[in-house]
Design an enzyme around this catalytic site. Structure first.
Site, PDB file in Angstrom:
ATOM      1  N   PRO L  10       0.795  -1.228   0.000  1.00 54.01           N
ATOM      2  CA  PRO L  10       0.000   0.000   0.000  1.00 54.01           C
ATOM      3  C   PRO L  10       0.831   1.283   0.000  1.00 54.01           C
ATOM      4  O   PRO L  10       1.907   1.339   0.602  1.00 54.01           O
ATOM      5  CB  PRO L  10      -0.809  -0.109   1.291  1.00 54.01           C
ATOM      6  CG  PRO L  10      -0.036  -1.031   2.149  1.00 54.01           C
ATOM      7  CD  PRO L  10       0.617  -2.002   1.223  1.00 54.01           C
ATOM      8  N   ASN L  11       0.321   2.290  -0.683  1.00 57.40           N
ATOM      9  CA  ASN L  11       0.883   3.637  -0.752  1.00 57.40           C
ATOM     10  C   ASN L  11       2.149   3.729  -1.609  1.00 57.40           C
ATOM     11  O   ASN L  11       2.647   4.839  -1.843  1.00 57.40           O
ATOM     12  CB  ASN L  11       1.180   4.209   0.654  1.00 57.40           C
ATOM     13  CG  ASN L  11      -0.096   4.453   1.448  1.00 57.40           C
ATOM     14  OD1 ASN L  11      -0.980   5.150   0.956  1.00 57.40           O
ATOM     15  ND2 ASN L  11      -0.210   3.882   2.626  1.00 57.40           N
ATOM     16  N   ARG L  18       5.381  12.486  -4.051  1.00 62.08           N
ATOM     17  CA  ARG L  18       5.277  13.269  -2.832  1.00 62.08           C
ATOM     18  C   ARG L  18       6.362  12.869  -1.836  1.00 62.08           C
ATOM     19  O   ARG L  18       6.890  11.787  -1.875  1.00 62.08           O
ATOM     20  CB  ARG L  18       3.902  13.077  -2.199  1.00 62.08           C
ATOM     21  CG  ARG L  18       2.744  13.438  -3.144  1.00 62.08           C
ATOM     22  CD  ARG L  18       1.465  13.592  -2.402  1.00 62.08           C
ATOM     23  NE  ARG L  18       1.453  14.803  -1.621  1.00 62.08           N
ATOM     24  CZ  ARG L  18       0.933  15.956  -2.034  1.00 62.08           C
ATOM     25  NH1 ARG L  18       0.360  16.056  -3.211  1.00 62.08           N
ATOM     26  NH2 ARG L  18       0.963  17.029  -1.258  1.00 62.08           N
ATOM     27  N   TYR L  23      11.476   9.845   0.514  1.00 66.46           N
ATOM     28  CA  TYR L  23      11.550   8.611  -0.266  1.00 66.46           C
ATOM     29  C   TYR L  23      12.276   8.799  -1.594  1.00 66.46           C
ATOM     30  O   TYR L  23      12.321   7.879  -2.404  1.00 66.46           O
ATOM     31  CB  TYR L  23      10.139   8.074  -0.517  1.00 66.46           C
ATOM     32  CG  TYR L  23       9.468   7.547   0.711  1.00 66.46           C
ATOM     33  CD1 TYR L  23       9.772   6.270   1.194  1.00 66.46           C
ATOM     34  CD2 TYR L  23       8.546   8.305   1.411  1.00 66.46           C
ATOM     35  CE1 TYR L  23       9.154   5.769   2.329  1.00 66.46           C
ATOM     36  CE2 TYR L  23       7.923   7.814   2.544  1.00 66.46           C
ATOM     37  CZ  TYR L  23       8.228   6.548   3.001  1.00 66.46           C
ATOM     38  OH  TYR L  23       7.631   6.050   4.116  1.00 66.46           O
ATOM     39  N   ASN L  74       7.510  -6.044  -1.129  1.00 66.77           N
ATOM     40  CA  ASN L  74       7.635  -4.919  -0.196  1.00 66.77           C
ATOM     41  C   ASN L  74       6.253  -4.696   0.388  1.00 66.77           C
ATOM     42  O   ASN L  74       5.427  -4.020  -0.205  1.00 66.77           O
ATOM     43  CB  ASN L  74       8.089  -3.651  -0.935  1.00 66.77           C
ATOM     44  CG  ASN L  74       8.184  -2.462   0.010  1.00 66.77           C
ATOM     45  OD1 ASN L  74       7.731  -2.526   1.146  1.00 66.77           O
ATOM     46  ND2 ASN L  74       8.762  -1.363  -0.478  1.00 66.77           N
ATOM     47  N   ALA L  77       3.106  -0.929   4.729  1.00 63.77           N
ATOM     48  CA  ALA L  77       2.434  -0.886   6.035  1.00 63.77           C
ATOM     49  C   ALA L  77       1.930  -2.252   6.480  1.00 63.77           C
ATOM     50  O   ALA L  77       1.859  -2.529   7.681  1.00 63.77           O
ATOM     51  CB  ALA L  77       1.272   0.102   5.985  1.00 63.77           C
ATOM     52  N   HIS L  80       3.656  -4.951   9.072  1.00 66.06           N
ATOM     53  CA  HIS L  80       3.570  -4.961  10.524  1.00 66.06           C
ATOM     54  C   HIS L  80       2.205  -5.410  11.020  1.00 66.06           C
ATOM     55  O   HIS L  80       2.030  -5.652  12.209  1.00 66.06           O
ATOM     56  CB  HIS L  80       3.881  -3.566  11.049  1.00 66.06           C
ATOM     57  CG  HIS L  80       4.991  -2.900  10.306  1.00 66.06           C
ATOM     58  ND1 HIS L  80       6.276  -3.391  10.322  1.00 66.06           N
ATOM     59  CD2 HIS L  80       5.021  -1.831   9.459  1.00 66.06           C
ATOM     60  CE1 HIS L  80       7.042  -2.627   9.538  1.00 66.06           C
ATOM     61  NE2 HIS L  80       6.302  -1.684   9.008  1.00 66.06           N
ATOM     62  N   ASP L  87       0.348 -15.749   6.061  1.00 68.67           N
ATOM     63  CA  ASP L  87      -0.208 -17.083   5.862  1.00 68.67           C
ATOM     64  C   ASP L  87      -0.244 -17.455   4.382  1.00 68.67           C
ATOM     65  O   ASP L  87      -0.023 -18.630   4.034  1.00 68.67           O
ATOM     66  CB  ASP L  87      -1.619 -17.150   6.452  1.00 68.67           C
ATOM     67  CG  ASP L  87      -1.592 -17.303   7.967  1.00 68.67           C
ATOM     68  OD1 ASP L  87      -0.494 -17.367   8.539  1.00 68.67           O
ATOM     69  OD2 ASP L  87      -2.674 -17.342   8.586  1.00 68.67           O
ATOM     70  N   GLU L  98      12.008 -10.308   1.176  1.00 73.43           N
ATOM     71  CA  GLU L  98      11.348  -9.103   1.685  1.00 73.43           C
ATOM     72  C   GLU L  98      12.226  -7.891   1.400  1.00 73.43           C
ATOM     73  O   GLU L  98      13.437  -7.925   1.617  1.00 73.43           O
ATOM     74  CB  GLU L  98      11.122  -9.258   3.187  1.00 73.43           C
ATOM     75  CG  GLU L  98      10.335  -8.127   3.829  1.00 73.43           C
ATOM     76  CD  GLU L  98      10.238  -8.287   5.333  1.00 73.43           C
ATOM     77  OE1 GLU L  98      10.743  -9.306   5.862  1.00 73.43           O
ATOM     78  OE2 GLU L  98       9.679  -7.386   5.990  1.00 73.43           O
ATOM     79  N   HIS L 100      12.549  -3.465   1.665  1.00 75.80           N
ATOM     80  CA  HIS L 100      12.065  -2.160   2.125  1.00 75.80           C
ATOM     81  C   HIS L 100      12.948  -1.062   1.559  1.00 75.80           C
ATOM     82  O   HIS L 100      14.173  -1.210   1.516  1.00 75.80           O
ATOM     83  CB  HIS L 100      12.040  -2.085   3.650  1.00 75.80           C
ATOM     84  CG  HIS L 100      11.050  -3.009   4.254  1.00 75.80           C
ATOM     85  ND1 HIS L 100       9.714  -2.757   4.287  1.00 75.80           N
ATOM     86  CD2 HIS L 100      11.206  -4.235   4.829  1.00 75.80           C
ATOM     87  CE1 HIS L 100       9.067  -3.764   4.859  1.00 75.80           C
ATOM     88  NE2 HIS L 100       9.954  -4.683   5.191  1.00 75.80           N
ATOM     89  N   LEU L 101      12.324   0.033   1.160  1.00 69.51           N
ATOM     90  CA  LEU L 101      13.071   1.171   0.620  1.00 69.51           C
ATOM     91  C   LEU L 101      13.909   1.845   1.695  1.00 69.51           C
ATOM     92  O   LEU L 101      15.087   2.099   1.520  1.00 69.51           O
ATOM     93  CB  LEU L 101      12.093   2.205   0.034  1.00 69.51           C
ATOM     94  CG  LEU L 101      11.319   1.766  -1.202  1.00 69.51           C
ATOM     95  CD1 LEU L 101      10.134   2.694  -1.417  1.00 69.51           C
ATOM     96  CD2 LEU L 101      12.227   1.784  -2.421  1.00 69.51           C
ATOM     97  N   SER L 102      13.253   2.151   2.829  1.00 69.96           N
ATOM     98  CA  SER L 102      13.955   2.867   3.899  1.00 69.96           C
ATOM     99  C   SER L 102      14.404   1.880   4.966  1.00 69.96           C
ATOM    100  O   SER L 102      13.938   0.737   5.020  1.00 69.96           O
ATOM    101  CB  SER L 102      13.020   3.903   4.517  1.00 69.96           C
ATOM    102  OG  SER L 102      11.974   3.254   5.203  1.00 69.96           O
ATOM    103  N   ARG L 107      13.348   3.614  12.327  1.00 68.98           N
ATOM    104  CA  ARG L 107      12.108   4.387  12.378  1.00 68.98           C
ATOM    105  C   ARG L 107      11.270   4.059  13.626  1.00 68.98           C
ATOM    106  O   ARG L 107      11.823   3.583  14.613  1.00 68.98           O
ATOM    107  CB  ARG L 107      11.312   4.147  11.078  1.00 68.98           C
ATOM    108  CG  ARG L 107      12.114   4.605   9.843  1.00 68.98           C
ATOM    109  CD  ARG L 107      11.365   4.422   8.549  1.00 68.98           C
ATOM    110  NE  ARG L 107      10.149   5.248   8.506  1.00 68.98           N
ATOM    111  CZ  ARG L 107       9.230   5.172   7.551  1.00 68.98           C
ATOM    112  NH1 ARG L 107       9.381   4.297   6.568  1.00 68.98           N
ATOM    113  NH2 ARG L 107       8.159   5.947   7.581  1.00 68.98           N
ATOM    114  N   ARG L 111       7.282  -0.136  13.540  1.00 69.68           N
ATOM    115  CA  ARG L 111       7.794  -0.632  12.255  1.00 69.68           C
ATOM    116  C   ARG L 111       8.930  -1.650  12.436  1.00 69.68           C
ATOM    117  O   ARG L 111       9.527  -2.100  11.461  1.00 69.68           O
ATOM    118  CB  ARG L 111       8.294   0.544  11.391  1.00 69.68           C
ATOM    119  CG  ARG L 111       7.182   1.449  10.909  1.00 69.68           C
ATOM    120  CD  ARG L 111       7.608   2.363   9.779  1.00 69.68           C
ATOM    121  NE  ARG L 111       6.876   3.599   9.805  1.00 69.68           N
ATOM    122  CZ  ARG L 111       5.685   3.794   9.203  1.00 69.68           C
ATOM    123  NH1 ARG L 111       5.138   2.835   8.517  1.00 69.68           N
ATOM    124  NH2 ARG L 111       5.068   4.948   9.297  1.00 69.68           N
TER     125      ARG L 111
END
Lengths: 149, 149, 149, 149, 149, 149, 149, 149, 149, 149, 149, 149
Positions: L10-11, L18, L23, L74, L77, L80, L87, L98, L100-102, L107, L111
């Site tokens: 998501p996002n 933005r 990011y 990735n 959100a 977590h 599952d 897995e 992740h960008l950041s 953080r 997270r």
């Protein structure tokens, strides 16, 4: 004439004999005698029971449901571990007073939590033999018709 | 000649019969025999007691206060739940050695905490039958005059 | 003739006027009168103090150090938040009895912990007005020469 | 003839010299001598190592992997903080016995958790010098062919 | 003439060179010089030691036991992880003052807990170089005969 | 000439009179005198304030915002419970030094956390009367132009 | 023809007599009769046991190991406190179904955790008398040859 | 015509004067004026009270019980520490609205929990001066006859 | 031409020799050769360091501050216990990449938390030897001028 | 004729196809057929719904409010994370039975807590396909007129 | 003319129809009408959106980034479980106001924590329909140029 | 020719547009193009999928079970909060990486925990767009025949 059952939990049969510097030299027998004497003066019919067995304590509570107006209980070590005793007290409609000889709130962390306190009317804690005698006096004062909790 | 009481807690009566891949094929009877043999060699008078009842274990500890020089106890499941056993050990002046067959520190989280460890002299853990035999040897070595804790 | 100071904590001045279904219809004034009457019978000199201010409660405890033989305190909401009251009680050598009208152990979680319990001799909890009267009786029974904790 | 490495962790080199009321007056040298004497009787080849450095303890464990049949280790303060020692013990196939002089379960909370216990065969705790001697005896009894954990 | 050992923990050798916006531009060398100058004025014999190795810090503490009257220690990162340093300080009878350059209580959570604080006499925290100088002054004021804790 | 306000929290007015074995026999008056003497030597203008009331302490901090260059505060029991004092210190731009007579890190768990530490420049803890005197010296050394936190 | 042992834990002997608004007016006797009737229809041989004693419950489980194909147990209060019952179930190879009359997941926090659930095949919770009858039906459906856990 | 009491907690008297980048440059006086103006338009009788003393805030709540129809309170720092304020609000039958200038949920962890929220009707948080004005509007909308909680 | 320092933590010197079923049969030497080969292709100058000593790892980081453009570190067991390594990485301005051979997030709880992750640029975890090679590739891609964190 | 809605949560559409050693080789289609067959025998009208989308599951519950007499739900992964499903069940007056194929109490910690259990009538857990069939039988037995919780 | 998007989370479409004793008899339609009426008076352009799907709520927030000046959101159950909604709000520069109908701080523990609160400007909680109307008024008052957090 | 599915949570569709300071200015489209280019060079067949809906992500994983050799995900959100995604990954036999960008470990606390990490082969975290490219390279290196966990 109120009927009161006093229940002593595990290891209280050793009272007075050992560790007199901690628990005093009063024996359980002497506590029971003092309770009987005060009961006579207060027009209370008193029965006393001691056991080191959780199951026997549960059953002494169950059996009191047709006889006792008030239960006074010092659950000792089972205070902190027995949900069965809590459930027994909760299952019958007899108001209960919790008693401790020593100030358990000044002792180890695991003695802070009581399974019995939430289902009892009140507590008398920290006055040695007098914890029982004050509880017996309280037993003559609390209302009997209300539900225990 | 030292007097030693060995106390076996709940479910230890099943030892050897079931789950031999976990607990080995040694029975409780064989452990007791090995203890008696070693006791003779070490000039120790040995008594053994097993119960699945917390209250009976409490009373076996209480009753040992006029006889035993040392208590060796494997509280099994009650290790983690019984404050009554802790209080009984704490109430009498007999030094205590805690024993476990398996390495409880490599098992479930709820087996990590012991109510008995803080009131015992020491622990022997993880050596199966030999946990008892090493504890009996320790029982002949520890000083008897000092306070238990 | 023992000298006893009774200290009432915050919001106890509203007693009896509001929420009679919870705290009963007894006013603080009536509790104080009952205490004075029992004090006379027990040959006790009694002073009473109420405040909603933590600082005033601290100072009433400090000021009692040259006069009172025993302090009876219902710290109410400050039971759970005031280390200053605990430290004041700890700083003076007057034995203290903690009192609560309701059974705080059957209420919200944040009412379970008491900063005062570990520095008091004992507690009387859950008997309404009688909590105070039983505590006053206890105040005539506890030894005065020993250290408070 | 079994080969046993005994490893002493940080601050154990001070043993006997200071705080004799806590740890007794036995020096590390005397413990090592007693171990050597018992080793001879038990037909055990014994090496001893002490260090205050976590890295050296890790390497003494690593180096033992081609020599030792059993490791006896008292990790002292590193018991509670060193995953590196745990990983070293875990990486080699030598069964390990954990030893403590004092009963760590009766001491501060931060001494309750052991990183070494889950990867050791068993523990001998609380018997002072005899903790080592009992562990050495255990080292002659445990099976060598099984994987450590 | 008091003898004081100042111990600097890991990464303090980088002081002044890097991150001057955080730790200031004072080097460890300059701190040591300032300490020596103040020591002369205060009639103190001063030794200084820095290491990034936990084991060397443990041994510098051990070795100080026959020489130092007071230890001033900035354990830096080991403050929060080393029970070995705590045990070394606890094992010797030299009173200890804990020092930190920055206000660790305004930093990350894992910097709040100190293994050294409970075995030290006191702490001076947050005053940069002056933390050391104030600690040295404290070292001339504290009583030497009492036990550390 | 720096202006310094010293604030003493609850129960510190009893200092020296009671529990001399714990807090020493120095009275608050003597501490204040020693502070005044050192202030004169250090060319510091000193004001002192004590209160048992959280609200008065808050207001003494607020009122200092137009006068004081540095605040030295021993919040005593309020250290652990007062966010209002923290907010007052945070609201004004006067750098603050936290002081404690005893080593609070060696005492009960609930004395470990300080609401004041994160908004103070630094702490001086555990040196009795000298905690104040060292803090006063620190008050003459810290930079005044920087933001407090 | 499967053999099933139904075990009722503490305070279940009071069922139906008291607190009918909570637990309904069905007695334990009526539950047992309904179980026997359904057992006949399902060609199941059924035994029933109730005890308030943890030790007796442990032994009833132990004794079932040579007879029962399936155990149905309502451990009541011991659900949350008895590791001994868990260990007994774990020690024998009889698959177990856990039953509760009320929806324990909608009750107090301390009733959420079950020592029995991880060593049982499954649970039937919240259907009053029908919890037992559904469990008995499940007992005829589950495979018997696999290990319990 | 509704009667509304607005209560400002500790340190709010400093508003506008200091830390304008955090709390804006609006003073408490200006907030009170804006409230009075809006009150007139809304046909509300408004009283305002500010104190830094927990006890005075308790008593301002108590005193409002015969006058106020609604209480609007910004307990500031006492939000998180005062059970006495909670109990005062709980003791009287006046519906309460909790207000905060800043978004406390985006600040330190210790500002997340509120003792007042569970006994208030609702909260308006994070809109600066407008938090009060929106709360005043809410005060004209909420039903008055229902019990507060 | 970028300069990269690869640091291997404790017990990684045993790689390949033991527990090949867990960590694979690749030795540390082979990993280092593969890294050197890839470095040549990528026009990277590569240095490699392994130690079992926390202090040596701290110093290898410190010494890299005038030479390395990027640090690649597998802190192994010290990942979870060493604040000193974290502080060393934080004190120098060299961007750092954290590497693990195995997927530590699928292992024991105490391996979940990393002191190094918050001060590193990123992590490559779970790909065995390739974790290092991917990290080396990342080391050629990350910007060098930005502050590490 | 009772109307029952059976809701299957996320990933249950894969049942039988994969991981047959864990979840068995029964497909969701076969479970649904078995349910339909038993429904006919029990005179129950049955609808079945499966979705991997939390929002669709919420809406299937909402839409059931005018049709279903009982809901049987296996929320699968959403058991532990969805308050929206809990709120939907709580918002409608249809009694709900929670079902799980495997014994979730013997699995990972994060599968122990259920948001659905407190708002359901009861649970059937651990019997594979039979969990559904037993729940359907329970659905014909539970009273319909009472409120769900 | 400000543009405001009002977002209603899961189960709010049922509002007014069921559980009127809890949530009142106002429907979502009536709330939306009241919002539109007030929007006209306040010269606000208003759009309204409801969904039971977390993903749709995320996308309604994303889509608002080129249109809305302010977002008013009642995330309902997703308040406590959705980091995706939080991240969407955080990713766009539209200031957000969080709204709840009931006082969530007086409800279950799992409703205390909000993922949305830290990224919103403020909250209006507990005033039923008026929570939305007050939030709309707040939406006309908050500054638009500042960053949301 | 390996088949790889890349899943964006998501996002991530907002990427680049933005918050470029957080990011970066790379869009999701550009990441996908870079992935396709590298895939061609590495002889990998690549599919890409993005969704803001947990249920769609679950189904994209399910649908990949007959096509993909490796999944790169990735979860953003949902990392977590989603046990359903965990599952789904666990239910199919496709090894997963897995991404992740950041650096999520630097953080917020919420997270830190990942439901996906324990069921993935490994993680690449913190390298922005390069996290994906390094993961794609890893996807060509990991063995395909072994079980995922």
């Amino acid at each position: 004439m109120r009927k009161v059952l006093v229940i002593h939990g595990p290891n209280l049969n050793l009272l007075g004999e050992r560790e007199p510097n901690v628990y005093g030299s009063t024996t359980l027998e002497e506590i029971n005698q003092a309770l009987q004497e005060q009961a006579k003066k207060s027009d209370v019919e008193l029965k006393v029971f001691q056991s080191n067995h959780e199951g026997e304590l549960v059953e002494s509570i169950q059996n009191a449901r047709h006889w006792a107006d008030v239960i006074i209980i010092n659950p000792a070590a089972y205070t902190h571990t027995s949900i069965a005793i809590r459930d027994a007290l909760s299952a019958i409609a007899v108001p209960t007073i919790e008693v401790h000889l020593s100030n358990i709130h000044a002792r180890e962390n695991f003695r802070q939590a009581s399974h019995v306190s939430p289902v009892s009317v009140g507590q008398v804690v920290g006055f040695g033999k007098n914890s029982y005698l004050l509880a017996l006096q309280a037993a003559t004062l609390i209302p009997l018709s209300g539900s225990k909790k």
